[in-house]
Design an enzyme around this catalytic site. Sequence first.
Site, mmCIF file in Angstrom:
data_model
loop_
_atom_site.group_PDB
_atom_site.id
_atom_site.type_symbol
_atom_site.label_atom_id
_atom_site.label_comp_id
_atom_site.label_asym_id
_atom_site.label_seq_id
_atom_site.Cartn_x
_atom_site.Cartn_y
_atom_site.Cartn_z
ATOM 1 N N ASN A 9 0.475 -1.038 -0.111
ATOM 2 C CA ASN A 9 -0.187 -0.060 -0.133
ATOM 3 C C ASN A 9 1.005 1.006 -0.042
ATOM 4 O O ASN A 9 1.284 1.485 1.194
ATOM 5 C CB ASN A 9 -0.864 -0.132 1.495
ATOM 6 C CG ASN A 9 -1.805 0.933 2.018
ATOM 7 O OD1 ASN A 9 -1.576 2.151 0.647
ATOM 8 N ND2 ASN A 9 -2.550 1.241 2.505
ATOM 9 N N TRP A 10 0.928 1.666 -1.201
ATOM 10 C CA TRP A 10 2.089 3.065 -1.268
ATOM 11 C C TRP A 10 1.469 4.292 -0.597
ATOM 12 O O TRP A 10 2.064 5.276 -0.458
ATOM 13 C CB TRP A 10 2.179 3.309 -2.636
ATOM 14 C CG TRP A 10 3.625 2.545 -3.361
ATOM 15 C CD1 TRP A 10 3.456 1.407 -2.814
ATOM 16 C CD2 TRP A 10 3.775 2.777 -5.003
ATOM 17 N NE1 TRP A 10 4.455 1.114 -3.051
ATOM 18 C CE2 TRP A 10 4.711 1.841 -4.859
ATOM 19 C CE3 TRP A 10 3.875 3.569 -5.441
ATOM 20 C CZ2 TRP A 10 5.226 1.231 -6.006
ATOM 21 C CZ3 TRP A 10 4.999 4.164 -6.954
ATOM 22 C CH2 TRP A 10 5.600 2.265 -6.838
ATOM 23 N N LYS A 11 -0.261 4.174 -0.280
ATOM 24 C CA LYS A 11 -0.694 5.151 0.866
ATOM 25 C C LYS A 11 -0.677 6.283 -0.787
ATOM 26 O O LYS A 11 -0.180 6.576 -1.571
ATOM 27 C CB LYS A 11 -0.385 5.192 1.499
ATOM 28 C CG LYS A 11 -0.060 3.688 2.630
ATOM 29 C CD LYS A 11 -0.521 4.330 4.481
ATOM 30 C CE LYS A 11 0.049 3.091 4.527
ATOM 31 N NZ LYS A 11 -0.263 3.164 6.034
ATOM 32 N N HIS A 91 -9.154 1.224 5.394
ATOM 33 C CA HIS A 91 -7.903 2.008 5.962
ATOM 34 C C HIS A 91 -8.181 2.173 6.861
ATOM 35 O O HIS A 91 -9.013 3.170 6.866
ATOM 36 C CB HIS A 91 -6.850 1.532 4.759
ATOM 37 C CG HIS A 91 -5.643 1.955 5.605
ATOM 38 N ND1 HIS A 91 -5.306 3.182 6.395
ATOM 39 C CD2 HIS A 91 -4.418 1.411 5.828
ATOM 40 C CE1 HIS A 91 -3.316 1.969 6.548
ATOM 41 N NE2 HIS A 91 -3.144 0.867 6.411
ATOM 42 N N GLU A 93 -6.598 4.328 8.421
ATOM 43 C CA GLU A 93 -6.185 5.691 8.410
ATOM 44 C C GLU A 93 -7.286 6.514 7.405
ATOM 45 O O GLU A 93 -7.330 7.672 7.284
ATOM 46 C CB GLU A 93 -4.986 5.963 7.486
ATOM 47 C CG GLU A 93 -3.624 5.625 7.961
ATOM 48 C CD GLU A 93 -2.679 5.053 6.431
ATOM 49 O OE1 GLU A 93 -2.480 5.685 5.396
ATOM 50 O OE2 GLU A 93 -1.842 4.277 7.365
ATOM 51 N N GLU A 161 -4.585 -5.341 10.021
ATOM 52 C CA GLU A 161 -3.735 -4.289 10.644
ATOM 53 C C GLU A 161 -4.442 -3.965 12.434
ATOM 54 O O GLU A 161 -5.043 -1.938 12.153
ATOM 55 C CB GLU A 161 -3.934 -3.423 9.558
ATOM 56 C CG GLU A 161 -3.501 -3.406 8.341
ATOM 57 C CD GLU A 161 -2.672 -2.738 7.078
ATOM 58 O OE1 GLU A 161 -2.347 -2.585 6.614
ATOM 59 O OE2 GLU A 161 -3.734 -1.565 7.257
ATOM 60 N N GLY A 167 3.043 1.843 11.098
ATOM 61 C CA GLY A 167 4.254 3.058 11.061
ATOM 62 C C GLY A 167 5.106 3.408 11.780
ATOM 63 O O GLY A 167 5.410 4.355 12.266
ATOM 64 N N SER A 205 4.009 -2.390 9.955
ATOM 65 C CA SER A 205 5.040 -2.366 9.945
ATOM 66 C C SER A 205 5.496 -3.562 10.158
ATOM 67 O O SER A 205 7.427 -4.110 10.466
ATOM 68 C CB SER A 205 5.894 -1.829 11.833
ATOM 69 O OG SER A 205 5.370 -1.144 12.091
ATOM 70 N N GLY A 226 2.973 -1.264 4.130
ATOM 71 C CA GLY A 226 3.093 -0.087 3.922
ATOM 72 C C GLY A 226 4.461 0.395 3.806
ATOM 73 O O GLY A 226 4.920 0.594 2.221
ATOM 74 N N GLY A 227 5.511 1.331 4.876
ATOM 75 C CA GLY A 227 6.368 1.846 4.278
ATOM 76 C C GLY A 227 7.851 0.800 3.155
ATOM 77 O O GLY A 227 8.131 1.381 2.511
HETATM 78 P P1 13P Z 1 3.820 0.127 7.770
HETATM 79 O O1 13P Z 1 4.106 -0.952 7.361
HETATM 80 O O2 13P Z 1 3.869 1.178 6.381
HETATM 81 O O3 13P Z 1 3.390 -0.285 9.236
HETATM 82 O O4 13P Z 1 1.818 0.166 6.987
HETATM 83 C C1 13P Z 1 0.613 -0.902 7.257
HETATM 84 C C2 13P Z 1 -0.115 -0.107 6.486
HETATM 85 O O5 13P Z 1 -0.921 0.417 6.687
HETATM 86 C C3 13P Z 1 -0.353 -0.507 5.710
HETATM 87 O O6 13P Z 1 -2.080 -0.483 4.102
#
Ligand code: 13P
Length: 245
Positions: A9-11, A91, A93, A161, A167, A205, A226-227
């Site tokens: 997920n590149w957000k 998600h 967020e 998640e 993150g 993470s 994510g990251g």
């Molecule tokens: P991180 O891997 O950066 O913790 O993010 C996870 C995430 O929210 C994937 O949707």
Amino acid sequence: MPRKIAAGNWKMNGTAEDLLQLTALSSAHPDPTVDVIICPPATLISQARTNAGKIGIGGQDCNTAVSGAHTGEISASMMKAAGATSIIVGHSERRTDHGESDALIAKKAQAAYAAGLVAIICIGETLAEREAGTTLDVMDVQLAGSVPDDATAANTVIAYEPVWAIGTGKVPSTEQIAEVHAHIRRVLKVRFADANEIPLLYGGSVKDSNAAEIFAVDNVDGALVGGASLKAVDFSPIISALEKA
Ligand code: 13P
């Protein structure tokens, strides 16, 4: 066995030059033995599709409508037309930043189904909920409210998640992940005949250094990353760890 999925997920990250990462990832994994999906921002879906080889492309959110007067919104069918085969909904967020409810998320999942896309439905508890010992109750509420009755193993992926792990570099213990994933599987079995085949992803993470340990947990069928999905050099070893799991 559910299919295994490494999803990134590149957000809100990435412009055209970052598609080089996707090209690099697809050359490193020309024929992956697990499903690999990258969800870039909507602006890149179409270009991403042409750079991705056997990697699937997904969206990060959609409106519940197919089209219409909804300024700034994008429909599932528009993302499908641009080359997406799946879409993340719910998600944390979006639940937090946009106040999305379980009912809205279920409607978004149904919009994804109607467009012929797989819905990657995200659920997860906050730190306060974890500390209050209500994690499994939160899972019950979110699963009941945000997974539509017409979910199947073919059209749905569930991503667990924990909000406090996203993150932050904090990861639940393998026992905690096992407990929640087993619970999710049990809850899905009550409602869905093919629940044993619905892929359950862990997210929060995930990195090269912890991927193998997480993928060894029962009922973990992959990860939503994510990251560590932004750079091919970080995501590639996670894909390899899932292929070996
Ligand atoms: P991180 O891997 O950066 O913790 O993010 C996870 C995430 O929210 C994937 O949707």
